[in-house]
Design a protein around this motif. Sequence first.
Motif, PDB file in Angstrom:
ATOM      1  N   ASN A  58     -13.591  12.003  -1.441  1.00 12.42           N
ATOM      2  CA  ASN A  58     -13.144  10.593  -1.013  1.00 12.42           C
ATOM      3  C   ASN A  58     -12.024  10.049  -1.643  1.00 12.42           C
ATOM      4  O   ASN A  58     -12.300  10.296  -3.112  1.00 12.42           O
ATOM      5  CB  ASN A  58     -14.031   9.955  -0.129  1.00 12.42           C
ATOM      6  N   TYR A  59     -11.089   9.353  -1.542  1.00 10.92           N
ATOM      7  CA  TYR A  59     -10.295   8.691  -2.473  1.00 10.92           C
ATOM      8  C   TYR A  59     -10.011   7.182  -2.090  1.00 10.92           C
ATOM      9  O   TYR A  59     -10.231   7.033  -0.823  1.00 10.92           O
ATOM     10  CB  TYR A  59      -8.859   9.317  -2.388  1.00 10.92           C
ATOM     11  N   ALA A  60      -9.625   6.393  -2.998  1.00  8.71           N
ATOM     12  CA  ALA A  60      -9.228   5.153  -2.868  1.00  8.71           C
ATOM     13  C   ALA A  60      -7.908   5.149  -2.359  1.00  8.71           C
ATOM     14  O   ALA A  60      -7.087   5.992  -2.208  1.00  8.71           O
ATOM     15  CB  ALA A  60      -9.315   4.315  -4.102  1.00  8.71           C
ATOM     16  N   ASP A  61      -7.743   4.081  -1.231  1.00  9.17           N
ATOM     17  CA  ASP A  61      -6.452   4.080  -0.436  1.00  9.17           C
ATOM     18  C   ASP A  61      -5.263   4.190  -1.656  1.00  9.17           C
ATOM     19  O   ASP A  61      -4.170   4.823  -1.582  1.00  9.17           O
ATOM     20  CB  ASP A  61      -6.290   2.980   0.211  1.00  9.17           C
ATOM     21  N   SER A  62      -5.361   3.730  -2.635  1.00 11.62           N
ATOM     22  CA  SER A  62      -4.378   3.392  -3.771  1.00 11.62           C
ATOM     23  C   SER A  62      -3.980   4.782  -4.296  1.00 11.62           C
ATOM     24  O   SER A  62      -2.772   4.684  -5.063  1.00 11.62           O
ATOM     25  CB  SER A  62      -4.690   2.583  -4.837  1.00 11.62           C
ATOM     26  N   VAL A  63      -4.976   5.761  -4.222  1.00  9.54           N
ATOM     27  CA  VAL A  63      -4.539   7.059  -5.030  1.00  9.54           C
ATOM     28  C   VAL A  63      -4.479   8.368  -3.841  1.00  9.54           C
ATOM     29  O   VAL A  63      -3.942   9.339  -4.311  1.00  9.54           O
ATOM     30  CB  VAL A  63      -5.518   7.179  -5.994  1.00  9.54           C
ATOM     31  N   LYS A  64      -4.579   8.077  -2.587  1.00 10.31           N
ATOM     32  CA  LYS A  64      -4.564   9.046  -1.475  1.00 10.31           C
ATOM     33  C   LYS A  64      -3.082   9.847  -1.765  1.00 10.31           C
ATOM     34  O   LYS A  64      -2.004   8.916  -2.004  1.00 10.31           O
ATOM     35  CB  LYS A  64      -4.781   8.498  -0.351  1.00 10.31           C
ATOM     36  N   GLY A  65      -3.260  10.972  -1.766  1.00 13.70           N
ATOM     37  CA  GLY A  65      -1.890  11.755  -1.825  1.00 13.70           C
ATOM     38  C   GLY A  65      -1.356  11.834  -3.247  1.00 13.70           C
ATOM     39  O   GLY A  65      -0.255  12.797  -3.302  1.00 13.70           O
ATOM     40  N   ARG A  66      -1.890  11.175  -4.108  1.00 13.56           N
ATOM     41  CA  ARG A  66      -1.268  11.449  -5.741  1.00 13.56           C
ATOM     42  C   ARG A  66      -2.389  11.944  -6.811  1.00 13.56           C
ATOM     43  O   ARG A  66      -2.146  12.739  -7.337  1.00 13.56           O
ATOM     44  CB  ARG A  66      -1.113   9.868  -6.083  1.00 13.56           C
ATOM     45  N   PHE A  67      -3.566  11.647  -6.331  1.00 18.64           N
ATOM     46  CA  PHE A  67      -4.800  12.258  -7.152  1.00 18.64           C
ATOM     47  C   PHE A  67      -5.572  13.200  -6.506  1.00 18.64           C
ATOM     48  O   PHE A  67      -5.724  13.118  -5.200  1.00 18.64           O
ATOM     49  CB  PHE A  67      -5.718  11.129  -7.527  1.00 18.64           C
ATOM     50  N   THR A  68      -6.210  14.279  -7.046  1.00 19.39           N
ATOM     51  CA  THR A  68      -7.012  15.273  -6.598  1.00 19.39           C
ATOM     52  C   THR A  68      -8.276  15.272  -7.327  1.00 19.39           C
ATOM     53  O   THR A  68      -8.086  15.755  -8.592  1.00 19.39           O
ATOM     54  CB  THR A  68      -6.179  16.392  -6.386  1.00 19.39           C
ATOM     55  N   ILE A  69      -9.404  15.175  -6.798  1.00 21.59           N
ATOM     56  CA  ILE A  69     -10.441  15.432  -7.577  1.00 21.59           C
ATOM     57  C   ILE A  69     -11.332  16.737  -7.257  1.00 21.59           C
ATOM     58  O   ILE A  69     -10.974  17.508  -6.190  1.00 21.59           O
ATOM     59  CB  ILE A  69     -11.627  14.423  -7.183  1.00 21.59           C
ATOM     60  N   SER A  70     -11.580  17.408  -8.128  1.00 18.27           N
ATOM     61  CA  SER A  70     -12.246  18.951  -7.917  1.00 18.27           C
ATOM     62  C   SER A  70     -13.510  18.918  -9.192  1.00 18.27           C
ATOM     63  O   SER A  70     -13.544  18.316  -9.833  1.00 18.27           O
ATOM     64  CB  SER A  70     -11.114  20.033  -8.306  1.00 18.27           C
ATOM     65  N   ARG A  71     -14.390  19.960  -8.724  1.00 15.26           N
ATOM     66  CA  ARG A  71     -15.386  20.246  -9.817  1.00 15.26           C
ATOM     67  C   ARG A  71     -15.611  21.660  -9.971  1.00 15.26           C
ATOM     68  O   ARG A  71     -15.327  22.585  -8.927  1.00 15.26           O
ATOM     69  CB  ARG A  71     -16.587  19.348  -9.228  1.00 15.26           C
ATOM     70  N   ASP A  72     -16.169  21.986 -11.073  1.00 17.26           N
ATOM     71  CA  ASP A  72     -16.756  23.499 -11.416  1.00 17.26           C
ATOM     72  C   ASP A  72     -18.173  23.527 -11.458  1.00 17.26           C
ATOM     73  O   ASP A  72     -18.656  22.525 -12.695  1.00 17.26           O
ATOM     74  CB  ASP A  72     -15.823  24.032 -12.572  1.00 17.26           C
ATOM     75  N   ASN A  73     -18.851  23.898 -10.546  1.00 16.44           N
ATOM     76  CA  ASN A  73     -20.272  23.666 -10.692  1.00 16.44           C
ATOM     77  C   ASN A  73     -20.880  24.413 -11.748  1.00 16.44           C
ATOM     78  O   ASN A  73     -21.886  23.832 -12.192  1.00 16.44           O
ATOM     79  CB  ASN A  73     -20.951  23.769  -9.217  1.00 16.44           C
ATOM     80  N   ALA A  74     -20.517  25.455 -11.805  1.00 15.03           N
ATOM     81  CA  ALA A  74     -20.938  26.338 -12.855  1.00 15.03           C
ATOM     82  C   ALA A  74     -20.705  25.918 -14.260  1.00 15.03           C
ATOM     83  O   ALA A  74     -21.718  26.114 -15.156  1.00 15.03           O
ATOM     84  CB  ALA A  74     -20.423  27.643 -13.118  1.00 15.03           C
TER      85      ALA A  74
END
Length: 120
Positions: A58-74
């Motif tokens: 989920n993203y703040a409206d101000s960053v949608k389409g510009r920021f991408t969050i991801s994670r490496d669980n390992a």
Amino acid sequence: QVQLVESGGGLVQPGGSLRLSCAASGRIFSIYGMGWHRQGPGKQRELVALITSGGSANYADSVKGRFTISRDNAKNTVYLQMNSLKPEDTAVYYCNADLRVVGGVRLSPWGQGTQVTVSS
């Protein structure tokens, strides 16, 4: 007991990109949600993006389409890819995690923050 360490901040021109990383270490049993927040000059800390253990974001409206969050669980690591940066994105960026340590205690630690400055 648990530590979050951010990296990747810096100075970038408007329209540029940066990638932030946040690694969690310590006696971690499980990490649930992870997120990025930011605090700009004279502003309150605000949520930027959240990601669940399953990868839902989920993203703040101000960053949608510009920021991408991801994670490496390992690697117990969360990333924030920031594109098309604007001067108003200038802030200290903090990561946060909802986790359980070995022994069962549930914690919500914060990193120390990394400065992002967008300026020409």
